[in-house]
Design a protein around this motif. Structure first.
Motif, PDB file in Angstrom:
ATOM      1  N   GLY A 125      20.209 120.121  67.798  1.00 52.62           N
ATOM      2  CA  GLY A 125      20.964 120.610  66.666  1.00 52.62           C
ATOM      3  C   GLY A 125      22.005 121.612  67.050  1.00 52.62           C
ATOM      4  O   GLY A 125      21.987 122.175  68.100  1.00 52.62           O
ATOM      5  N   ARG A 182      22.625 124.563  66.500  1.00 53.12           N
ATOM      6  CA  ARG A 182      22.305 125.899  66.981  1.00 53.12           C
ATOM      7  C   ARG A 182      21.685 125.864  68.360  1.00 53.12           C
ATOM      8  O   ARG A 182      21.513 126.879  68.983  1.00 53.12           O
ATOM      9  CB  ARG A 182      21.358 126.604  66.007  1.00 53.12           C
ATOM     10  CG  ARG A 182      21.744 126.408  64.554  1.00 53.12           C
ATOM     11  CD  ARG A 182      23.192 126.656  64.329  1.00 53.12           C
ATOM     12  NE  ARG A 182      23.578 126.341  62.993  1.00 53.12           N
ATOM     13  CZ  ARG A 182      24.810 126.143  62.626  1.00 53.12           C
ATOM     14  NH1 ARG A 182      25.777 126.206  63.499  1.00 53.12           N
ATOM     15  NH2 ARG A 182      25.106 125.869  61.395  1.00 53.12           N
ATOM     16  N   ASP A 205      20.126 119.440  62.755  1.00 51.68           N
ATOM     17  CA  ASP A 205      20.160 120.655  63.579  1.00 51.68           C
ATOM     18  C   ASP A 205      19.504 120.410  64.927  1.00 51.68           C
ATOM     19  O   ASP A 205      19.609 121.253  65.817  1.00 51.68           O
ATOM     20  CB  ASP A 205      19.397 121.788  62.879  1.00 51.68           C
ATOM     21  CG  ASP A 205      20.156 122.325  61.676  1.00 51.68           C
ATOM     22  OD1 ASP A 205      21.264 122.839  61.880  1.00 51.68           O
ATOM     23  OD2 ASP A 205      19.645 122.226  60.548  1.00 51.68           O
ATOM     24  N   GLY A 260      29.307 119.757  60.413  1.00 45.79           N
ATOM     25  CA  GLY A 260      28.006 119.706  59.761  1.00 45.79           C
ATOM     26  C   GLY A 260      28.184 119.407  58.277  1.00 45.79           C
ATOM     27  O   GLY A 260      29.305 119.330  57.770  1.00 45.79           O
ATOM     28  N   SER A 279      24.743 123.072  55.158  1.00 46.43           N
ATOM     29  CA  SER A 279      24.338 123.688  56.425  1.00 46.43           C
ATOM     30  C   SER A 279      25.401 124.665  56.928  1.00 46.43           C
ATOM     31  O   SER A 279      25.069 125.728  57.482  1.00 46.43           O
ATOM     32  CB  SER A 279      24.102 122.602  57.478  1.00 46.43           C
ATOM     33  OG  SER A 279      22.993 121.797  57.125  1.00 46.43           O
TER      34      SER A 279
END
Length: 283
Positions: free
Chosen positions: A41, A43, A152, A276, A280
């Motif tokens: 994802g 992050r 993610d 995204g 999100s």
């Protein structure tokens, strides 16, 4: 026959594509690495494309040579953000914090929904100097993302596009360099055939591509097969020419829009892509 314009170093030039391509209908050049599905994802360095090439090479359909370089990822130390840019609409504190301080071009990809394959792309360019300056938006362009939407925690073959902030450093395509300032690799390796998820022809989808630095080695051709996060995390996430349907993980634009983007992006302005679904990105 393969010609190169500003030819980039390559290694293991084999990958998958971000097109919506059932493996049984692919008719690809064996060297294509495309937007195949890979994914950690946003992050965690997520992102994959639809992988036609990997489909031909392995069961990992949908992973191209995009690198695991989400801007906030440990693998991309040069993109460490130091402040929060202002006036980028629809982005929350967390997303803004991932944008590096030196970024002066942001390609904002906003998905219609977590499970939607429809999205919109706008290029923002930073004006003035200092941390209080704003962002000037360009035109809004329709786009496609992965068949099942966004994630993610992208993994190869999950048919979702990774959420996150990633650098844009390298480009290429079947056609000659349209005048981009990015390093550009022209190669027959970008040849593709077959049909997508909705039966649409895929020919020409890789006329132009921009590698998204998710799970890839920056400074190499989009066809490079290096996967710093491992093959399970996918890779080969690209911006490429729209074929009229969902991808395996990439983001696709109409050819003239992608050509405009190529001519505008400037490595001296440290371009990144923020991608995204809308909900999100508001985090």
């Amino acid at each position: 026959m393969t010609s190169s314009i500003r030819r980039l170093p390559r290694r293991r030039l084999l990958g998958t594509h971000c097109l919506g391509i059932p493996a049984v209908v692919l008719a690809l050049s064996v060297t294509i690495a495309g937007c195949a599905g890979a994914g950690a994802g946003a992050r965690a360095g997520a992102g994959t494309g639809a992988g036609a090439v990997d489909a031909a090479r392995s069961a990992d359909v949908g992973t191209h040579a995009a690198s695991g370089n989400e801007v906030s990822a440990e693998s991309a130390p040069t993109l460490t953000p130091t402040h929060t840019p202002a006036q980028l609409p629809g982005l929350g504190t967390h997303t803004l914090s991932e944008i590096p301080a030196n970024a002066r071009q942001v390609v904002l990809v906003t998905g219609q929904g977590r499970n939607s394959s429809a999205s919109q792309v706008v290029l923002y360019q930073r004006t003035g100097t200092g941390t209080g300056t704003g962002w000037e938006p360009g035109a809004a362009w329709p786009a496609h993302n992965a068949l099942k939407g966004w994630t993610d925690d992208h993994h190869a073959g999950d048919l979702r596009s990774p959420i996150g902030v990633f650098a844009l450093t390298d480009a290429g395509g079947l056609l000659a360099d349209p005048g981009t300032k990015l390093p550009y690799d022209q190669s027959q390796g970008f040849t593709i055939g077959g049909t997508g998820f909705e039966g649409e022809p895929l020919a020409g989808s890789f006329d132009y591509v921009i590698a998204i630095n998710y799970n890839r080695e920056p400074g190499t051709s989009p066809l490079d097969w290096t996967r710093p996060l491992g093959t399970g995390k996918g890779g080969g996430i690209w911006l490429h020419v729209d074929h009229g349907g969902p991808t395996h993980g990439c983001v696709s634009l109409e050819e003239d829009h992608l050509e405009q983007l190529l001519r505008t992006l400037d490595p001296d302005r440290h371009p990144v892509i923020v991608m995204g679904d809308a909900e999100s990105l508001e985090r």
